[in-house]
Design a protein around this motif. Sequence first.
Motif, PDB file in Angstrom:
ATOM      1  N   THR A 214      29.147  91.416   4.922  1.00  0.00           N
ATOM      2  CA  THR A 214      28.012  92.336   4.925  1.00  0.00           C
ATOM      3  C   THR A 214      28.440  93.744   4.544  1.00  0.00           C
ATOM      4  OG1 THR A 214      26.884  91.021   6.620  1.00  0.00           O
ATOM      5  CG2 THR A 214      26.159  93.305   6.333  1.00  0.00           C
ATOM      6  N   ALA A 215      29.531  94.228   5.136  1.00  0.00           N
ATOM      7  CA  ALA A 215      30.007  95.576   4.823  1.00  0.00           C
ATOM      8  C   ALA A 215      30.486  95.671   3.375  1.00  0.00           C
ATOM      9  CB  ALA A 215      31.135  95.971   5.780  1.00  0.00           C
ATOM     10  N   GLY A 216      31.212  94.655   2.914  1.00  0.00           N
ATOM     11  CA  GLY A 216      31.737  94.678   1.544  1.00  0.00           C
ATOM     12  C   GLY A 216      30.646  94.641   0.500  1.00  0.00           C
ATOM     13  N   ILE A 217      29.662  93.761   0.686  1.00  0.00           N
ATOM     14  CA  ILE A 217      28.576  93.648  -0.283  1.00  0.00           C
ATOM     15  C   ILE A 217      27.683  94.888  -0.230  1.00  0.00           C
ATOM     16  CG2 ILE A 217      26.550  92.307  -0.965  1.00  0.00           C
ATOM     17  CD1 ILE A 217      27.970  89.826   0.139  1.00  0.00           C
ATOM     18  N   THR A 218      27.447  95.412   0.986  1.00  0.00           N
ATOM     19  CA  THR A 218      26.634  96.626   1.113  1.00  0.00           C
ATOM     20  C   THR A 218      27.278  97.785   0.353  1.00  0.00           C
ATOM     21  OG1 THR A 218      25.797  95.935   3.281  1.00  0.00           O
ATOM     22  CG2 THR A 218      25.625  98.273   2.739  1.00  0.00           C
ATOM     23  N   LEU A 219      28.583  97.956   0.515  1.00  0.00           N
ATOM     24  CA  LEU A 219      29.286  99.019  -0.206  1.00  0.00           C
ATOM     25  C   LEU A 219      29.262  98.785  -1.712  1.00  0.00           C
ATOM     26  CD1 LEU A 219      32.356  99.590   2.151  1.00  0.00           C
ATOM     27  CD2 LEU A 219      30.557 101.244   1.619  1.00  0.00           C
ATOM     28  N   LEU A 220      29.386  97.518  -2.124  1.00  0.00           N
ATOM     29  CA  LEU A 220      29.337  97.208  -3.547  1.00  0.00           C
ATOM     30  C   LEU A 220      27.992  97.594  -4.144  1.00  0.00           C
ATOM     31  CD1 LEU A 220      30.407  95.891  -6.148  1.00  0.00           C
ATOM     32  CD2 LEU A 220      29.628  93.676  -5.245  1.00  0.00           C
ATOM     33  N   VAL A 225      24.380 101.355  -7.178  1.00  0.00           N
ATOM     34  CA  VAL A 225      23.151 102.153  -7.173  1.00  0.00           C
ATOM     35  C   VAL A 225      23.456 103.641  -7.324  1.00  0.00           C
ATOM     36  CG1 VAL A 225      21.218 102.887  -5.714  1.00  0.00           C
ATOM     37  CG2 VAL A 225      21.800 100.462  -5.868  1.00  0.00           C
ATOM     38  N   HIS A 226      24.508 104.095  -6.650  1.00  0.00           N
ATOM     39  CA  HIS A 226      24.797 105.532  -6.563  1.00  0.00           C
ATOM     40  C   HIS A 226      25.606 106.061  -7.751  1.00  0.00           C
ATOM     41  CE1 HIS A 226      25.298 109.366  -4.603  1.00  0.00           C
ATOM     42  NE2 HIS A 226      26.616 109.254  -4.534  1.00  0.00           N
ATOM     43  N   ALA A 227      26.463 105.213  -8.339  1.00  0.00           N
ATOM     44  CA  ALA A 227      27.378 105.681  -9.379  1.00  0.00           C
ATOM     45  C   ALA A 227      26.696 106.242 -10.628  1.00  0.00           C
ATOM     46  CB  ALA A 227      28.338 104.556  -9.769  1.00  0.00           C
ATOM     47  N   PRO A 228      25.602 105.632 -11.124  1.00  0.00           N
ATOM     48  CA  PRO A 228      24.988 106.203 -12.330  1.00  0.00           C
ATOM     49  C   PRO A 228      24.570 107.656 -12.169  1.00  0.00           C
ATOM     50  CG  PRO A 228      24.165 103.984 -11.965  1.00  0.00           C
ATOM     51  CD  PRO A 228      24.969 104.354 -10.747  1.00  0.00           C
ATOM     52  N   GLY A 231      28.219 109.668 -10.856  1.00  0.00           N
ATOM     53  CA  GLY A 231      29.354 109.555 -11.766  1.00  0.00           C
ATOM     54  C   GLY A 231      30.350 108.528 -11.252  1.00  0.00           C
ATOM     55  N   TRP A 232      30.855 107.688 -12.145  1.00  0.00           N
ATOM     56  CA  TRP A 232      31.757 106.613 -11.740  1.00  0.00           C
ATOM     57  C   TRP A 232      33.101 107.134 -11.250  1.00  0.00           C
ATOM     58  CZ3 TRP A 232      30.161 101.731 -11.078  1.00  0.00           C
ATOM     59  CH2 TRP A 232      28.935 101.378 -11.673  1.00  0.00           C
ATOM     60  N   GLY A 233      33.439 108.371 -11.589  1.00  0.00           N
ATOM     61  CA  GLY A 233      34.698 108.933 -11.143  1.00  0.00           C
ATOM     62  C   GLY A 233      34.584 109.806  -9.923  1.00  0.00           C
ATOM     63  N   SER A 234      33.394 109.884  -9.317  1.00  0.00           N
ATOM     64  CA  SER A 234      33.218 110.746  -8.147  1.00  0.00           C
ATOM     65  C   SER A 234      33.996 110.191  -6.956  1.00  0.00           C
ATOM     66  CB  SER A 234      31.734 110.859  -7.785  1.00  0.00           C
ATOM     67  OG  SER A 234      31.259 109.651  -7.223  1.00  0.00           O
ATOM     68  N   ARG A 235      34.352 111.085  -6.043  1.00  0.00           N
ATOM     69  CA  ARG A 235      35.178 110.697  -4.896  1.00  0.00           C
ATOM     70  C   ARG A 235      34.484 109.653  -4.027  1.00  0.00           C
ATOM     71  NH1 ARG A 235      37.670 114.930  -0.398  1.00  0.00           N
ATOM     72  NH2 ARG A 235      38.796 113.360   0.833  1.00  0.00           N
ATOM     73  N   THR A 236      33.201 109.868  -3.756  1.00  0.00           N
ATOM     74  CA  THR A 236      32.460 108.928  -2.908  1.00  0.00           C
ATOM     75  C   THR A 236      32.422 107.538  -3.515  1.00  0.00           C
ATOM     76  OG1 THR A 236      31.054 110.717  -2.089  1.00  0.00           O
ATOM     77  CG2 THR A 236      30.236 108.468  -1.815  1.00  0.00           C
ATOM     78  N   VAL A 237      32.163 107.465  -4.812  1.00  0.00           N
ATOM     79  CA  VAL A 237      32.084 106.170  -5.493  1.00  0.00           C
ATOM     80  C   VAL A 237      33.432 105.465  -5.468  1.00  0.00           C
ATOM     81  CG1 VAL A 237      31.768 105.082  -7.751  1.00  0.00           C
ATOM     82  CG2 VAL A 237      30.120 106.777  -6.937  1.00  0.00           C
ATOM     83  N   ALA A 242      36.810 101.120  -3.440  1.00  0.00           N
ATOM     84  CA  ALA A 242      38.076 100.620  -2.898  1.00  0.00           C
ATOM     85  C   ALA A 242      37.856  99.896  -1.569  1.00  0.00           C
ATOM     86  CB  ALA A 242      39.048 101.783  -2.716  1.00  0.00           C
ATOM     87  N   LEU A 243      37.002 100.463  -0.706  1.00  0.00           N
ATOM     88  CA  LEU A 243      36.696  99.819   0.571  1.00  0.00           C
ATOM     89  C   LEU A 243      35.995  98.475   0.358  1.00  0.00           C
ATOM     90  CD1 LEU A 243      35.485 102.839   2.745  1.00  0.00           C
ATOM     91  CD2 LEU A 243      37.559 101.480   3.072  1.00  0.00           C
ATOM     92  N   SER A 244      35.092  98.426  -0.626  1.00  0.00           N
ATOM     93  CA  SER A 244      34.381  97.178  -0.918  1.00  0.00           C
ATOM     94  C   SER A 244      35.353  96.090  -1.349  1.00  0.00           C
ATOM     95  CB  SER A 244      33.331  97.409  -2.004  1.00  0.00           C
ATOM     96  OG  SER A 244      32.713  96.195  -2.367  1.00  0.00           O
TER      97      SER A 244
END
Length: 467
Positions: A214-220, A225-228, A231-237, A242-244
């Motif tokens: 659940t946690a892995g898929i949720t993060l994925l 959703v958030h990266a576009p 930005g794909w290189g942002s710290r949060t993404v 990596a956690l996913s």
Amino acid sequence: MSALKSPSAPPRQRLGLPLLVLATAQLVISLDFNIVYVALPGIGSGLGFSDQDLQWVVSAYVVATGGFLLLGGRATDLLGRRRIFVLAALLYAVSSLVGGLSGSAGVLVAVRAVQGIGGALLFPATLSLINTLYDEGPSRNRALAVWGAAGAGGLCFGSLLGGVLVDAFGWPSVFLVNIPLAGGIALAGALLFPADGPLSRQRDFDLPGALTATAGITLLVFVLVHAPEAGWGSRTVLICAALSVALLSLFARIEARTSDPLTPARMFAHRGLVGAMALTALFSATFSSVPYFLTLYFQTVHGYSALGTGLAFLVPAVVVAAGTQAGEKAVSALGVRTTMLGGMAVGAVGALLLAVSLSDDGSYVRLLPGIVLLSLGQGAAWTGMWIAAAAGVAPGDQGIASGMASTTLQVGGAVGLAVLVAVANAGGHDLAGAALLDGVRDAVYVIAAGICLGAVAILTLRRHSHR
């Protein structure tokens, strides 16, 4: 995905009131996802959302649904279909009440996440009930066609209903309308569906697997959703990605060692289920992305109002519903694979015609040939892929099978929309600027190519199966 053909004189199992309740549940899921779009401007101004944060009224639902579907499917098998169905419907009703009364942006985003969890429980419970209440073959195929038509109606009529409600009563009405629907199906489900047996104490729920999956898929899904936007290189993404990966890798190790895994290895031996999972991902990445770009086209290029946009989706709603019925009849006559191939082929032609017809001065009538063919193919393919996903799966595994296929549906949609938005923005196009039309057209061309790829894959699988 072997062909399913009805015998020469199949007994007709009555579909009855239970199917009406199950179809209404699918209507609620689809309606809740789509009805909020036209209310976004009112929600933003009413609750003080920033332009950047407003997207989370939609994204919180998508992320929570995608992350919890696998858990919802397994819970349905282990805890009982009726129990999970009633619980999920009540979760929808209560969260919708809180959403309609909420006075802050944070509360509303949290409500949307809870509604997403409700959807992740209700969707596999509904599918599992259909696949166990109705015998495999013509009866189940008819039930899935009715269920699919209800979903199509919710997705497309949601825009129209949302426009009417927002104009008349304001944005809270798009949440409050769910209360009688969800409460009604909870009561009807408790009264009409077979009682679940006692909870077994001999089966392990695989809590570590459930938590990591659940946690892995949720993060994925969050990353997709958030990266576009970020930005794909942002710290949060990057951190979430990596956690996913780490969590999903841990999930795979847990599944290999536990005695009663969340996703039993035997499920991957069902070729029909594995094939259907791939097709649900492709379906969501292509067919399900079209309304996003058509909404941009109608509202930004041609200046349609919220109500006008909803009316523009009436034709797709009716034709998709007709396509689900045609798909059920085609499966009985021709088999699942041929139906899927035909749906994909018709849909690809429709997407190509739609892309060619998009213009800054074209009329809605000019779009109709493409819209009709695309929607017809979508309805037929939708029915076929869910019949394939359930075929040959034991009753005790129907919940997790539905959860697996619906998880790939959600992830495929998130991946597909991210890719298509990137395509639309490529070459100097900007979905918020003057070049929007070119970007939308490019995205629809890619959708047509993706549907063609699905048709080619089905053809290839068929040839290999005959060797």
